[in-house]
Write an enzyme that holds these catalytic residues in place. Structure first.
Site, PDB file in Angstrom:
ATOM      1  N   ASN A   1       1.190  -0.999   0.101  1.00 33.65           N
ATOM      2  CA  ASN A   1      -0.093   0.174   0.299  1.00 33.65           C
ATOM      3  C   ASN A   1       0.722   1.151   0.079  1.00 33.65           C
ATOM      4  OD1 ASN A   1      -2.146   2.425   0.712  1.00 33.65           O
ATOM      5  ND2 ASN A   1      -2.422   1.634   2.551  1.00 33.65           N
ATOM      6  N   TRP A   2       0.834   2.111  -1.243  1.00 33.98           N
ATOM      7  CA  TRP A   2       1.757   2.628  -1.169  1.00 33.98           C
ATOM      8  C   TRP A   2       1.060   4.060  -0.555  1.00 33.98           C
ATOM      9  CZ3 TRP A   2       4.956   2.900  -6.746  1.00 33.98           C
ATOM     10  CH2 TRP A   2       5.686   2.252  -6.863  1.00 33.98           C
ATOM     11  N   LYS A   3       0.116   4.715  -0.441  1.00 34.28           N
ATOM     12  CA  LYS A   3      -0.399   5.596   0.240  1.00 34.28           C
ATOM     13  C   LYS A   3       0.024   6.335  -0.666  1.00 34.28           C
ATOM     14  CE  LYS A   3       0.110   3.342   4.636  1.00 34.28           C
ATOM     15  NZ  LYS A   3       0.415   3.025   6.297  1.00 34.28           N
TER      16      LYS A   3
ATOM     17  N   HIS B   1      -9.418   1.458   5.109  1.00 30.38           N
ATOM     18  CA  HIS B   1      -8.059   1.403   5.446  1.00 30.38           C
ATOM     19  C   HIS B   1      -8.096   2.477   7.029  1.00 30.38           C
ATOM     20  CE1 HIS B   1      -3.882   2.800   6.836  1.00 30.38           C
ATOM     21  NE2 HIS B   1      -3.544   1.169   5.483  1.00 30.38           N
TER      22      HIS B   1
ATOM     23  N   GLU C   1      -6.678   5.274   8.022  1.00 33.73           N
ATOM     24  CA  GLU C   1      -6.678   5.822   7.299  1.00 33.73           C
ATOM     25  C   GLU C   1      -7.994   6.160   6.672  1.00 33.73           C
ATOM     26  OE1 GLU C   1      -2.558   5.589   5.887  1.00 33.73           O
ATOM     27  OE2 GLU C   1      -2.272   5.425   7.629  1.00 33.73           O
TER      28      GLU C   1
ATOM     29  N   GLU D   1      -4.939  -4.270  10.773  1.00 31.80           N
ATOM     30  CA  GLU D   1      -3.870  -3.516  10.894  1.00 31.80           C
ATOM     31  C   GLU D   1      -4.197  -3.080  12.223  1.00 31.80           C
ATOM     32  OE1 GLU D   1      -2.093  -2.416   7.146  1.00 31.80           O
ATOM     33  OE2 GLU D   1      -4.053  -1.047   7.288  1.00 31.80           O
TER      34      GLU D   1
ATOM     35  N   GLY E   1       2.887   2.007  10.494  1.00 34.90           N
ATOM     36  CA  GLY E   1       3.885   3.207  10.646  1.00 34.90           C
ATOM     37  C   GLY E   1       4.409   3.646  12.162  1.00 34.90           C
TER      38      GLY E   1
ATOM     39  N   SER F   1       3.843  -2.513  10.384  1.00 33.91           N
ATOM     40  CA  SER F   1       5.261  -2.474  10.468  1.00 33.91           C
ATOM     41  C   SER F   1       5.392  -3.954  10.256  1.00 33.91           C
ATOM     42  CB  SER F   1       5.887  -2.162  12.348  1.00 33.91           C
ATOM     43  OG  SER F   1       5.432  -0.680  12.152  1.00 33.91           O
TER      44      SER F   1
ATOM     45  N   GLY G   1       2.774  -1.049   4.257  1.00 31.45           N
ATOM     46  CA  GLY G   1       2.725   0.384   4.001  1.00 31.45           C
ATOM     47  C   GLY G   1       4.555   0.375   3.914  1.00 31.45           C
ATOM     48  N   GLY G   2       4.810   0.823   5.136  1.00 33.57           N
ATOM     49  CA  GLY G   2       6.052   1.598   4.707  1.00 33.57           C
ATOM     50  C   GLY G   2       6.942   0.758   3.780  1.00 33.57           C
TER      51      GLY G   2
END
Ligand code: PGA
Length: 249
Positions: free
Chosen positions: A8-10, A93, A95, A163, A169, A208, A229-230
């Site tokens: 997930n590149w956000k 998600h 966010e 999640e 993150g 993470s 993600g990251g």
């Protein structure tokens, strides 16, 4: 049930990062991981990402509207994502739930729209740190499954993303037995909701996931993949996670 590793590149990435997708595609071609590999870049990159992925990596969106078309300035429908070449969409998600006020019922409506539009979905759920401390993690997740996963979910391919918000993150990952407890609770809820079909839905862990912890997480019972993600923004990290998928041979 083949595992799914999803990046997930956000809100990260412009044209220069397309080469990263080509790089992951080359690794997939070479190593034949025992998993479906998916990258969800910003919607502006989807069509070019599909080319860069060369059929080795599926491409997905990060959100879609619950409507197919209409006067909804700035929104994108599932049909539009599909038309751009996406095969998947991430929905609900945390966010989006936090910053865009998405509720469980909105997520459920988006899931129906995504399936109508021919996309597979990763429906995200997860508890906050405060809810976990208060001993509510399992009930929060159960409530989210009941309210944001429509009962007519087709199980072929579709996934749930577990999640925990406090793990996203943060570099903090739940203990493996906590992941196992959460995933088996989610499985129970899926079976209650979908019947036998609930056994076939992939449950991804997200929060993470890094090259260092991927293999241990991916071998936990009921973990059917990872939502990353990251670490998905760093091609060598993402490739290392892809290579960490245990083979079922
Ligand atoms: P993270 O994000 O891997 O950077 O923790 C996961 C996610 O938000 O999907």
């Amino acid at each position: 049930m083949q595992a799914l590793i999803a990046g997930n590149w956000k809100m990260h990435g412009t044209a220069p990062q397309l080469g990263d997708i080509a790089g992951v595609a080359a690794v997939v071609r070479r190593t034949h991981p025992a998993a479906d590999i998916l990258i969800c870049p910003p919607a502006t990159l989807i069509a070019r990402a599909v080319e860069a992925a060369a059929g080795q990596v599926a491409i997905g969106g990060q959100n879609c509207s619950s409507e197919s078309s209409g006067a909804f300035t700035g929104d994108l429908s599932a049909e539009m994502l599909k038309d751009a070449g996406a095969a998947w969409v991430i929905l609900g998600h945390s966010e989006r739930r936090q910053h865009h006020g998405e509720t469980n019922s909105m997520v459920a409506a988006k899931a129906q729209a995504a399936w109508r539009g021919g996309l597979l979905t990763i429906i995200c759920i997860g508890e906050t740190g405060a809810q976990r401390k208060a001993g509510q993690a399992q009930t929060v997740c159960a409530d989210q499954i009941r309210a944001s996963v429509p009962e007519d979910m087709a199980v072929i391919g579709n996934a749930i993303g577990y999640e925990p918000l406090w793990a996203i993150g943060s570099g903090h990952v739940p203990a493996l037995d906590e992941i196992e407890e959460a995933h088996s609770n989610i499985r129970k809820c899926l079976v209650e909701r979908l019947g036998k079909r609930g056994r076939e839905v992939r449950i991804l862990y997200g929060g993470s996931v890094e090259p260092e912890n991927a293999r241990a997480i991916l071998t936990v019972p009921e973990v059917g993949g990872a939502l990353v993600g990251g670490a998905s923004l760093n091609p060598s990290d993402f490739e290392a996670i892809v290579k960490a998928v245990p083979s079922h041979a």
